[in-house]
Enzyme design. Structure first.
Site, PDB file in Angstrom:
ATOM      1  N   TYR A  55      -7.862 -41.372  45.429  1.00 31.12           N
ATOM      2  CA  TYR A  55      -7.543 -41.702  44.039  1.00 31.12           C
ATOM      3  C   TYR A  55      -7.780 -43.176  43.721  1.00 31.12           C
ATOM      4  O   TYR A  55      -8.050 -43.532  42.575  1.00 31.12           O
ATOM      5  CB  TYR A  55      -6.115 -41.293  43.677  1.00 31.12           C
ATOM      6  CG  TYR A  55      -5.031 -41.786  44.606  1.00 31.12           C
ATOM      7  CD1 TYR A  55      -4.574 -43.095  44.548  1.00 31.12           C
ATOM      8  CD2 TYR A  55      -4.442 -40.923  45.519  1.00 31.12           C
ATOM      9  CE1 TYR A  55      -3.579 -43.540  45.395  1.00 31.12           C
ATOM     10  CE2 TYR A  55      -3.435 -41.358  46.378  1.00 31.12           C
ATOM     11  CZ  TYR A  55      -3.011 -42.664  46.307  1.00 31.12           C
ATOM     12  OH  TYR A  55      -2.019 -43.107  47.148  1.00 31.12           O
ATOM     13  N   GLU A  75     -13.995 -40.565  21.853  1.00 26.38           N
ATOM     14  CA  GLU A  75     -14.480 -39.227  22.208  1.00 26.38           C
ATOM     15  C   GLU A  75     -15.670 -39.337  23.173  1.00 26.38           C
ATOM     16  O   GLU A  75     -15.774 -38.594  24.151  1.00 26.38           O
ATOM     17  CB  GLU A  75     -14.922 -38.452  20.964  1.00 26.38           C
ATOM     18  CG  GLU A  75     -13.797 -38.054  20.032  1.00 26.38           C
ATOM     19  CD  GLU A  75     -13.547 -39.087  18.946  1.00 26.38           C
ATOM     20  OE1 GLU A  75     -13.717 -40.303  19.203  1.00 26.38           O
ATOM     21  OE2 GLU A  75     -13.178 -38.669  17.817  1.00 26.38           O
ATOM     22  N   THR A 163     -41.582  -6.124  40.793  1.00 27.59           N
ATOM     23  CA  THR A 163     -40.885  -5.031  40.122  1.00 27.59           C
ATOM     24  C   THR A 163     -41.740  -4.472  39.000  1.00 27.59           C
ATOM     25  O   THR A 163     -42.617  -5.143  38.457  1.00 27.59           O
ATOM     26  CB  THR A 163     -39.539  -5.506  39.533  1.00 27.59           C
ATOM     27  OG1 THR A 163     -39.786  -6.490  38.512  1.00 27.59           O
ATOM     28  CG2 THR A 163     -38.653  -6.118  40.603  1.00 27.59           C
ATOM     29  N   PHE A 174     -44.127  -7.368  37.399  1.00 27.23           N
ATOM     30  CA  PHE A 174     -43.407  -8.635  37.363  1.00 27.23           C
ATOM     31  C   PHE A 174     -43.154  -9.163  38.767  1.00 27.23           C
ATOM     32  O   PHE A 174     -43.052  -8.393  39.734  1.00 27.23           O
ATOM     33  CB  PHE A 174     -42.048  -8.448  36.679  1.00 27.23           C
ATOM     34  CG  PHE A 174     -42.065  -8.596  35.195  1.00 27.23           C
ATOM     35  CD1 PHE A 174     -41.736  -9.803  34.598  1.00 27.23           C
ATOM     36  CD2 PHE A 174     -42.428  -7.532  34.386  1.00 27.23           C
ATOM     37  CE1 PHE A 174     -41.742  -9.942  33.220  1.00 27.23           C
ATOM     38  CE2 PHE A 174     -42.433  -7.652  33.018  1.00 27.23           C
ATOM     39  CZ  PHE A 174     -42.101  -8.861  32.421  1.00 27.23           C
ATOM     40  N   ARG A 203     -44.183 -19.893  26.973  1.00 25.13           N
ATOM     41  CA  ARG A 203     -43.646 -18.556  26.688  1.00 25.13           C
ATOM     42  C   ARG A 203     -43.820 -18.260  25.205  1.00 25.13           C
ATOM     43  O   ARG A 203     -43.474 -19.069  24.352  1.00 25.13           O
ATOM     44  CB  ARG A 203     -42.157 -18.505  27.077  1.00 25.13           C
ATOM     45  CG  ARG A 203     -41.336 -17.378  26.470  1.00 25.13           C
ATOM     46  CD  ARG A 203     -41.569 -16.058  27.178  1.00 25.13           C
ATOM     47  NE  ARG A 203     -40.828 -14.982  26.524  1.00 25.13           N
ATOM     48  CZ  ARG A 203     -39.613 -14.584  26.870  1.00 25.13           C
ATOM     49  NH1 ARG A 203     -38.984 -15.178  27.863  1.00 25.13           N
ATOM     50  NH2 ARG A 203     -39.039 -13.578  26.255  1.00 25.13           N
ATOM     51  N   ARG A 212     -44.631 -11.921  29.646  1.00 24.38           N
ATOM     52  CA  ARG A 212     -44.207 -13.309  29.432  1.00 24.38           C
ATOM     53  C   ARG A 212     -44.532 -14.145  30.663  1.00 24.38           C
ATOM     54  O   ARG A 212     -44.505 -13.635  31.795  1.00 24.38           O
ATOM     55  CB  ARG A 212     -42.719 -13.396  29.082  1.00 24.38           C
ATOM     56  CG  ARG A 212     -41.701 -13.030  30.124  1.00 24.38           C
ATOM     57  CD  ARG A 212     -41.581 -11.556  30.484  1.00 24.38           C
ATOM     58  NE  ARG A 212     -41.405 -10.669  29.370  1.00 24.38           N
ATOM     59  CZ  ARG A 212     -40.205 -10.294  28.906  1.00 24.38           C
ATOM     60  NH1 ARG A 212     -39.118 -10.751  29.500  1.00 24.38           N
ATOM     61  NH2 ARG A 212     -40.100  -9.445  27.925  1.00 24.38           N
ATOM     62  N   ASP A 215     -39.475 -15.874  32.011  1.00 21.25           N
ATOM     63  CA  ASP A 215     -38.290 -15.339  31.334  1.00 21.25           C
ATOM     64  C   ASP A 215     -37.075 -15.707  32.179  1.00 21.25           C
ATOM     65  O   ASP A 215     -37.024 -15.371  33.369  1.00 21.25           O
ATOM     66  CB  ASP A 215     -38.416 -13.821  31.198  1.00 21.25           C
ATOM     67  CG  ASP A 215     -37.266 -13.215  30.405  1.00 21.25           C
ATOM     68  OD1 ASP A 215     -36.832 -13.840  29.429  1.00 21.25           O
ATOM     69  OD2 ASP A 215     -36.802 -12.116  30.770  1.00 21.25           O
ATOM     70  N   ASP A 217     -32.839 -15.521  32.098  1.00 20.78           N
ATOM     71  CA  ASP A 217     -31.667 -14.977  31.412  1.00 20.78           C
ATOM     72  C   ASP A 217     -30.393 -15.383  32.137  1.00 20.78           C
ATOM     73  O   ASP A 217     -30.358 -15.421  33.380  1.00 20.78           O
ATOM     74  CB  ASP A 217     -31.732 -13.448  31.350  1.00 20.78           C
ATOM     75  CG  ASP A 217     -32.846 -12.946  30.452  1.00 20.78           C
ATOM     76  OD1 ASP A 217     -33.010 -13.508  29.346  1.00 20.78           O
ATOM     77  OD2 ASP A 217     -33.551 -11.996  30.847  1.00 20.78           O
ATOM     78  N   LEU A 231     -26.650 -15.004  22.122  1.00 17.97           N
ATOM     79  CA  LEU A 231     -26.325 -14.900  23.541  1.00 17.97           C
ATOM     80  C   LEU A 231     -25.243 -13.851  23.780  1.00 17.97           C
ATOM     81  O   LEU A 231     -24.241 -13.801  23.055  1.00 17.97           O
ATOM     82  CB  LEU A 231     -25.849 -16.265  24.050  1.00 17.97           C
ATOM     83  CG  LEU A 231     -25.471 -16.400  25.512  1.00 17.97           C
ATOM     84  CD1 LEU A 231     -26.663 -16.134  26.412  1.00 17.97           C
ATOM     85  CD2 LEU A 231     -24.906 -17.801  25.781  1.00 17.97           C
ATOM     86  N   ILE A 232     -25.451 -13.007  24.790  1.00 17.09           N
ATOM     87  CA  ILE A 232     -24.447 -12.059  25.243  1.00 17.09           C
ATOM     88  C   ILE A 232     -24.255 -12.253  26.741  1.00 17.09           C
ATOM     89  O   ILE A 232     -25.218 -12.255  27.510  1.00 17.09           O
ATOM     90  CB  ILE A 232     -24.869 -10.604  24.961  1.00 17.09           C
ATOM     91  CG1 ILE A 232     -25.031 -10.363  23.456  1.00 17.09           C
ATOM     92  CG2 ILE A 232     -23.829  -9.621  25.519  1.00 17.09           C
ATOM     93  CD1 ILE A 232     -25.553  -8.981  23.113  1.00 17.09           C
ATOM     94  N   PRO A 234     -21.611 -10.815  29.953  1.00 19.59           N
ATOM     95  CA  PRO A 234     -22.738 -10.626  30.864  1.00 19.59           C
ATOM     96  C   PRO A 234     -23.978 -10.140  30.121  1.00 19.59           C
ATOM     97  O   PRO A 234     -23.875  -9.551  29.054  1.00 19.59           O
ATOM     98  CB  PRO A 234     -22.223  -9.567  31.853  1.00 19.59           C
ATOM     99  CG  PRO A 234     -20.738  -9.611  31.753  1.00 19.59           C
ATOM    100  CD  PRO A 234     -20.456  -9.965  30.335  1.00 19.59           C
ATOM    101  N   ARG A 241     -30.976  -2.434  35.017  1.00 15.76           N
ATOM    102  CA  ARG A 241     -32.225  -3.139  35.263  1.00 15.76           C
ATOM    103  C   ARG A 241     -32.333  -3.526  36.737  1.00 15.76           C
ATOM    104  O   ARG A 241     -31.692  -4.468  37.199  1.00 15.76           O
ATOM    105  CB  ARG A 241     -32.317  -4.382  34.370  1.00 15.76           C
ATOM    106  CG  ARG A 241     -32.226  -4.021  32.888  1.00 15.76           C
ATOM    107  CD  ARG A 241     -32.394  -5.204  31.986  1.00 15.76           C
ATOM    108  NE  ARG A 241     -32.277  -4.813  30.585  1.00 15.76           N
ATOM    109  CZ  ARG A 241     -32.546  -5.603  29.548  1.00 15.76           C
ATOM    110  NH1 ARG A 241     -32.938  -6.847  29.764  1.00 15.76           N
ATOM    111  NH2 ARG A 241     -32.413  -5.164  28.320  1.00 15.76           N
TER     112      ARG A 241
END
Length: 273
Positions: A55, A75, A163, A174, A203, A212, A215, A217, A231-232, A234, A241
């Site tokens: 510390y 700030e 894949t 891919f 892209r 593409r 990519d 994610d 955005l979502i 998970p 997939r």
């Protein structure tokens, strides 16, 4: 599990932060309260400082950081200081900061003005894919780009796997991989930076589920469940997939989906069956 804390109360720092010229020239006293979240049990049992956060060093660091740069806003002082502490002291996973300014230039009776923030490291899993041009080079561009950002640390990388395309668009196979990162970015900040990396790879978003160059994610971010127009988390439909689950199972086999309650391995097994 509750994290241990080291607390620093009312650390006095003479510095030159403020909107007005007089504040920048004459300076004033600021007071810092900090809560450092870190594991202390090992140090406590061994009585060995090398297993703890010193510390005294943190206090010296706070003073140095606050005196080396001048900001208009407290700030900004707090934001910069929190990030710098987390980047320079590996054992600290989160920091709560209060920057108090008792001599703020107001013609009123008050004790002090302060800004309080909490900042921490976050753990995210990302999926990367490419099926155009030099695919491996595009994946490398993405991984190197992530690792080059000061607020992102690359922790694990899965193998590169070939894949089949997802969806009904006729296109090349891919190459996919997955990475685990530690980051100080919010999900939105991380997404914006990912878009910058995809832009560097030229892209083009013309066909849904189409080919593409790169990519990237965000699959998981801590145990966050989040949704907005961009955005979502998970990542939507990731449980169906294989190109996401297979690389991810190498680096996070026991990571449990916060909504489905199944591990990555269980999701992959279910999909393969």
């Amino acid at each position: 599990m509750t994290m241990d804390q080291i607390r620093i109360d009312n650390l006095e720092v003479y510095a030159y932060h403020g909107v007005f010229q007089e504040e920048k020239e004459k300076g004033q006293y600021f007071y810092v309260n900090a809560v450092l979240y870190t594991e202390t049990r090992t140090a406590g049992l061994s009585d060995d400082l090398s297993f703890s956060t010193n510390y005294s060093e943190v206090c010296d660091f706070i003073v140095k950081e606050m005196q080396e740069k001048n900001y208009n806003l407290i700030e900004s002082v707090a934001e910069n200081l929190a990030n710098r502490i987390l980047l320079n002291f590996d054992r600290i996973s989160q920091v709560d900061l209060e920057i108090r300014k008792p001599h703020a230039p107001m013609q009123l009776n008050f004790e002090s003005v302060s800004v309080c923030i909490s900042r921490s490291w976050h753990y995210a899993y990302l999926s990367l894919g490419s099926n155009m041009g030099d695919k491996r080079s595009f994946l490398k561009l993405g991984i190197d780009g992530l690792n080059s950002h000061e607020q992102i640390q690359l922790l694990q990388t899965a193998d590169v796997l070939e894949t089949e395309p997802y969806g009904n668009v006729e296109q090349d196979v891919f190459l996919n991989t997955a990475v685990q990162v530690r980051t100080l970015m919010t999900p939105k900040e991380l997404l914006d930076y990912i878009h910058e990396l995809e832009y560097k790879a030229e892209r083009v978003r013309e066909v849904h589920w189409g080919p593409r160059t790169l990519d990237i994610d965000i699959v998981f971010y801590d145990k966050l469940v989040y949704e907005d127009d961009e955005l979502i988390i998970p990542h939507v439909d990731m449980e169906n997939r294989e190109f996401v689950l297979k690389p991810l199972s190498q680096i996070a086999p026991n990571y449990r989906h916060p909504l489905l309650g199944k591990t990555v391995t269980q999701l992959l097994d279910g999909l393969e069956k």
